[in-house]
Design a protein around this motif. Structure first.
Motif, PDB file in Angstrom:
ATOM      1  N   ALA A   1       1.109  -1.097   0.141  1.00  0.00           N
ATOM      2  CA  ALA A   1      -0.309   0.035   0.417  1.00  0.00           C
ATOM      3  C   ALA A   1       0.874   0.770   0.124  1.00  0.00           C
ATOM      4  CB  ALA A   1      -1.057   0.092   1.303  1.00  0.00           C
ATOM      5  N   ALA A   2       1.854   0.588   1.008  1.00  0.00           N
ATOM      6  CA  ALA A   2       2.880   2.755   0.540  1.00  0.00           C
ATOM      7  C   ALA A   2       3.474   2.671  -0.188  1.00  0.00           C
ATOM      8  CB  ALA A   2       4.019   2.511   2.233  1.00  0.00           C
ATOM      9  N   VAL A   3       3.934   2.160  -1.227  1.00  0.00           N
ATOM     10  CA  VAL A   3       5.153   1.820  -1.886  1.00  0.00           C
ATOM     11  C   VAL A   3       4.444   1.769  -3.077  1.00  0.00           C
ATOM     12  CG1 VAL A   3       6.885   0.857  -0.724  1.00  0.00           C
ATOM     13  CG2 VAL A   3       6.085  -0.871  -2.232  1.00  0.00           C
ATOM     14  N   VAL A   4       2.891   1.304  -3.557  1.00  0.00           N
ATOM     15  CA  VAL A   4       2.549   1.450  -4.953  1.00  0.00           C
ATOM     16  C   VAL A   4       0.941   2.095  -5.128  1.00  0.00           C
ATOM     17  CG1 VAL A   4       1.255  -0.800  -6.227  1.00  0.00           C
ATOM     18  CG2 VAL A   4       3.794  -1.031  -5.505  1.00  0.00           C
TER      19      VAL A   4
ATOM     20  N   SER B   1       7.656 -10.059  -1.518  1.00  0.00           N
ATOM     21  CA  SER B   1       7.494  -9.229  -2.461  1.00  0.00           C
ATOM     22  C   SER B   1       8.801  -8.533  -2.608  1.00  0.00           C
ATOM     23  CB  SER B   1       6.158  -7.911  -2.536  1.00  0.00           C
ATOM     24  OG  SER B   1       5.073  -8.429  -1.796  1.00  0.00           O
ATOM     25  N   SER B   2       8.868  -7.950  -4.111  1.00  0.00           N
ATOM     26  CA  SER B   2       9.744  -7.065  -4.576  1.00  0.00           C
ATOM     27  C   SER B   2       8.967  -6.260  -5.899  1.00  0.00           C
ATOM     28  CB  SER B   2      10.571  -8.569  -5.049  1.00  0.00           C
ATOM     29  OG  SER B   2      11.494  -8.691  -4.896  1.00  0.00           O
ATOM     30  N   PHE B   3       9.940  -5.106  -5.814  1.00  0.00           N
ATOM     31  CA  PHE B   3       8.913  -3.817  -6.280  1.00  0.00           C
ATOM     32  C   PHE B   3       9.951  -3.256  -7.305  1.00  0.00           C
ATOM     33  CE2 PHE B   3       7.003  -4.751  -2.246  1.00  0.00           C
ATOM     34  CZ  PHE B   3       6.021  -4.345  -2.493  1.00  0.00           C
ATOM     35  N   ARG B   4       8.657  -2.855  -8.397  1.00  0.00           N
ATOM     36  CA  ARG B   4      10.734  -1.534  -9.352  1.00  0.00           C
ATOM     37  C   ARG B   4       9.827  -0.267  -9.756  1.00  0.00           C
ATOM     38  NH1 ARG B   4       8.524  -4.526 -14.110  1.00  0.00           N
ATOM     39  NH2 ARG B   4       7.610  -3.371 -14.240  1.00  0.00           N
ATOM     40  N   PHE B   5      10.499   0.314  -9.837  1.00  0.00           N
ATOM     41  CA  PHE B   5      10.030   2.375  -9.472  1.00  0.00           C
ATOM     42  C   PHE B   5      10.316   3.214 -10.922  1.00  0.00           C
ATOM     43  CE2 PHE B   5      10.435   1.138  -5.502  1.00  0.00           C
ATOM     44  CZ  PHE B   5       9.385   0.650  -4.678  1.00  0.00           C
ATOM     45  N   GLY B   6      10.057   3.536 -11.328  1.00  0.00           N
ATOM     46  CA  GLY B   6       9.931   4.231 -12.407  1.00  0.00           C
ATOM     47  C   GLY B   6      10.198   3.196 -13.904  1.00  0.00           C
ATOM     48  N   GLY B   7      10.421   4.143 -15.213  1.00  0.00           N
ATOM     49  CA  GLY B   7      10.976   3.417 -15.859  1.00  0.00           C
ATOM     50  C   GLY B   7       9.403   2.833 -16.993  1.00  0.00           C
TER      51      GLY B   7
ATOM     52  N   VAL C   1      13.886   3.665  -3.910  1.00  0.00           N
ATOM     53  CA  VAL C   1      12.438   5.164  -4.199  1.00  0.00           C
ATOM     54  C   VAL C   1      12.936   6.652  -4.325  1.00  0.00           C
ATOM     55  CG1 VAL C   1      10.582   5.848  -2.511  1.00  0.00           C
ATOM     56  CG2 VAL C   1      10.709   3.735  -2.749  1.00  0.00           C
ATOM     57  N   GLY C   2      13.715   6.578  -3.581  1.00  0.00           N
ATOM     58  CA  GLY C   2      14.940   7.821  -3.921  1.00  0.00           C
ATOM     59  C   GLY C   2      15.161   8.447  -5.281  1.00  0.00           C
ATOM     60  N   ALA C   3      15.657   7.231  -5.409  1.00  0.00           N
ATOM     61  CA  ALA C   3      15.700   7.186  -7.361  1.00  0.00           C
ATOM     62  C   ALA C   3      14.895   7.679  -7.916  1.00  0.00           C
ATOM     63  CB  ALA C   3      16.844   6.203  -7.544  1.00  0.00           C
ATOM     64  N   ALA C   4      13.544   7.222  -7.339  1.00  0.00           N
ATOM     65  CA  ALA C   4      12.379   7.748  -8.750  1.00  0.00           C
ATOM     66  C   ALA C   4      11.950   8.016  -7.987  1.00  0.00           C
ATOM     67  CB  ALA C   4      12.312   5.637  -8.467  1.00  0.00           C
ATOM     68  N   GLU C   5      12.533   8.562  -7.414  1.00  0.00           N
ATOM     69  CA  GLU C   5      10.635   9.904  -6.306  1.00  0.00           C
ATOM     70  C   GLU C   5       9.962  10.301  -7.251  1.00  0.00           C
ATOM     71  OE1 GLU C   5      11.069  11.305  -1.940  1.00  0.00           O
ATOM     72  OE2 GLU C   5      12.553  12.593  -3.396  1.00  0.00           O
TER      73      GLU C   5
ATOM     74  N   THR D   1       0.247   7.606  -3.804  1.00  0.00           N
ATOM     75  CA  THR D   1       1.270   8.560  -4.515  1.00  0.00           C
ATOM     76  C   THR D   1       2.327   8.259  -4.024  1.00  0.00           C
ATOM     77  OG1 THR D   1       0.715  10.791  -3.092  1.00  0.00           O
ATOM     78  CG2 THR D   1      -1.456  10.326  -4.268  1.00  0.00           C
ATOM     79  N   ALA D   2       2.991   8.725  -5.332  1.00  0.00           N
ATOM     80  CA  ALA D   2       4.637   9.506  -5.095  1.00  0.00           C
ATOM     81  C   ALA D   2       4.893   9.719  -3.609  1.00  0.00           C
ATOM     82  CB  ALA D   2       5.083   9.202  -5.961  1.00  0.00           C
ATOM     83  N   GLY D   3       4.093  10.907  -4.169  1.00  0.00           N
ATOM     84  CA  GLY D   3       4.343  12.261  -2.420  1.00  0.00           C
ATOM     85  C   GLY D   3       4.348  11.831  -1.379  1.00  0.00           C
ATOM     86  N   GLU D   4       2.971  10.842  -1.524  1.00  0.00           N
ATOM     87  CA  GLU D   4       3.332  10.140   0.139  1.00  0.00           C
ATOM     88  C   GLU D   4       4.312   8.757   0.180  1.00  0.00           C
ATOM     89  OE1 GLU D   4      -1.893  10.655  -0.293  1.00  0.00           O
ATOM     90  OE2 GLU D   4      -1.118   8.574  -0.823  1.00  0.00           O
ATOM     91  N   ARG D   5       4.164   8.233  -0.483  1.00  0.00           N
ATOM     92  CA  ARG D   5       5.355   6.880  -1.016  1.00  0.00           C
ATOM     93  C   ARG D   5       6.727   7.056   0.838  1.00  0.00           C
ATOM     94  NH1 ARG D   5       6.540   5.015  -5.731  1.00  0.00           N
ATOM     95  NH2 ARG D   5       7.734   6.389  -6.180  1.00  0.00           N
ATOM     96  N   SER D   6       7.027   8.233   0.116  1.00  0.00           N
ATOM     97  CA  SER D   6       8.158   8.738   0.876  1.00  0.00           C
ATOM     98  C   SER D   6       8.455   9.044   2.342  1.00  0.00           C
ATOM     99  CB  SER D   6       9.335  10.053   0.039  1.00  0.00           C
ATOM    100  OG  SER D   6       9.545   9.816  -0.771  1.00  0.00           O
ATOM    101  N   ALA D   7       7.073   9.806   2.755  1.00  0.00           N
ATOM    102  CA  ALA D   7       6.708  10.429   4.135  1.00  0.00           C
ATOM    103  C   ALA D   7       6.470   9.417   4.951  1.00  0.00           C
ATOM    104  CB  ALA D   7       5.741  11.200   4.006  1.00  0.00           C
ATOM    105  N   GLN D   8       5.615   8.075   3.990  1.00  0.00           N
ATOM    106  CA  GLN D   8       5.132   6.994   5.409  1.00  0.00           C
ATOM    107  C   GLN D   8       6.197   6.145   4.968  1.00  0.00           C
ATOM    108  OE1 GLN D   8       2.060   4.694   3.951  1.00  0.00           O
ATOM    109  NE2 GLN D   8       1.028   5.680   2.006  1.00  0.00           N
ATOM    110  N   LEU D   9       7.223   5.752   4.292  1.00  0.00           N
ATOM    111  CA  LEU D   9       9.031   5.211   4.022  1.00  0.00           C
ATOM    112  C   LEU D   9       9.460   5.847   5.293  1.00  0.00           C
ATOM    113  CD1 LEU D   9       9.693   4.278   0.827  1.00  0.00           C
ATOM    114  CD2 LEU D   9       8.650   2.334   2.505  1.00  0.00           C
ATOM    115  N   LEU D  10       9.596   6.988   6.100  1.00  0.00           N
ATOM    116  CA  LEU D  10      10.634   7.587   6.571  1.00  0.00           C
ATOM    117  C   LEU D  10       9.305   6.952   8.186  1.00  0.00           C
ATOM    118  CD1 LEU D  10      10.499  11.210   5.653  1.00  0.00           C
ATOM    119  CD2 LEU D  10      12.069   9.187   5.476  1.00  0.00           C
TER     120      LEU D  10
END
Length: 275
Positions: free
Chosen positions: A205-208, A269-275, A245-249, A211-220
Motif C-alpha cells: 500500500a505504501a509503495v504501490v 515481495s519485490s518492487f520496481r519504480f519508474g521506467g 524509492v529515492g532514485a525514482a521519487e 501517491t508518489a509524494g505520500e510514499r516517501s513520507a510513509q517510508l520515513l
C-alpha cells in the motif's frame, strides 16, 4: 564503461528485490523448488528493462559503512558472508567486472549532495549481490558496482542517497536495492505468515497504492507500520528500498514479485519504480 545518454534510451527503472538466503542459486539440489518463483522474477528483469544496462549499481543489505562507500575494484573478489552451508558454496564465483569509472561517478554524485562518500578499492561482492545476480545475468557479463548502506540506517538519509544517484538512470546504469521485504531469522516459516503478511500488505500500500509524494513520507515512518519490528527487528534488509524509492521519487511503483508461502509460509515481495 560507456554511458548511453541518447534520447532513444529512456531512463531505467529502479528495483528493490528480495535476494533470498545465502548462496541459494548454487543449492538447487538441496533446496528443491523453494526458490523457483523468486528466481523466475529475477530472471525476468532483463526482459522488463528491455535493454542491457551499461552497468548495475547494487545497494546490498550486507554492507554497512561509516560513510556511503563505493566498491572501486576493477575485478572485485568474493565475500562468502554466510555460515553453515555446503562446502562447495564457499568456492562459487560470480565474475562480473567492476567499474572504477562508475565508482568515481557515484562518489562524486553522493558528495555533491552533501553526503559522506568514499571508495573502497578492495571490497568484494557479498551474497546480497551475487546470489540474485546469478539469476538476473547468469553469464556475469554486465559490470556491477556495490554501494554500501550508511551505519545508523537512517531512512531519510537513504532516500537522500537515492535522490543523489538518480542521474545514473539516464546514463544506462541500473540501480538495484537488494534486501528482503521480511527479515526476521528468529521467526521464519509457517508461524511467521501472519506478521509477514501484515507488513507486506502495508508495504504494498505504501509503495504501490499511495501517491508518489505520500510514499516517501510513509517510508520515513516505516517502523510504525503493522508488525514492522516483527518483520524487521533490525532494518538493514529494508533500507535498500529507500534508495530505490529515492532514485525514482515521483514515479510510479509496481510489485513485480509476490509470494505468500515462501520458505514454508512467508509473505514476500519485490518492487520496481519508474521506467
Amino acid at each position: 564503461m560507456t554511458h548511453d545518454n541518447t534520447s532513444a534510451s529512456p531512463r531505467l527503472p529502479t528495483y528493490f528485490i528480495s535476494h533470498g538466503g545465502g548462496p541459494w542459486p548454487w543449492m538447487k539440489k538441496e533446496m528443491g523448488p523453494t526458490y523457483d518463483r523468486l528466481e523466475a522474477s529475477l530472471a525476468d528483469m532483463p526482459r522488463q528493462i528491455g535493454r542491457t544496462p551499461a552497468a548495475i549499481l547494487m545497494v546490498s543489505a550486507h554492507w554497512e559503512a561509516p560513510a556511503f562507500t563505493v566498491q572501486g575494484s576493477a575485478k572485485p573478489p568474493m565475500i562468502y558472508d554466510y555460515g553453515g552451508f555446503p562446502p562447495h558454496t564457499y568456492e562459487v564465483h560470480y565474475d562480473s567486472p567492476g567499474s572504477p569509472e562508475l565508482a568515481q561517478r557515484v562518489q562524486s554524485l553522493i558528495a555533491a549532495a552533501g553526503l559522506p562518500a568514499q571508495i573502497d578499492p578492495q571490497r568484494g561482492y557479498d551474497h546480497g549481490m551475487f546470489s540474485p545476480m546469478a539469476a538476473i545475468y547468469p553469464k556475469a557479463d554486465v559490470p556491477v558496482v556495490q554501494l554500501s548502506l550508511r551505519r545508523g540506517l537512517d531512512p531519510a538519509e537513504h532516500l537522500a542517497l537515492g535522490r543523489a544517484i538518480a542521474p545514473l538512470r539516464d546514463e544506462n546504469v541500473l540501480i538495484v536495492g537488494s534486501g528482503l521485504s521480511y527479515h526476521n531469522l528468529r521467526n521464519f516459516g509457517p508461524q511467521a505468515h501472519g506478521v509477514s503478511k501484515a507488513f507486506d500488505d502495508w508495504l504494498d500500500a505504501a509503495v504501490v497504492k499511495s501517491t508518489a509524494g505520500e510514499r516517501s513520507a510513509q517510508l520515513l515512518q516505516w517502523d510504525s507500520a503493522p508488525a514492522a519490528r516483527m518483520a524487521h527487528p533490525r532494518e538493514e534488509h529494508l533500507i535498500p528500498l529507500m534508495v530505490a524509492v529515492g532514485a525514482a521519487e515521483g514515479e510510479a511503483g509496481e510489485r513485480v514479485y509476490h509470494e505468500d508461502a515462501f520458505m514454508g509460509g512467508l509473505v514476500v515481495s519485490s518492487f520496481r519504480f519508474g521506467g
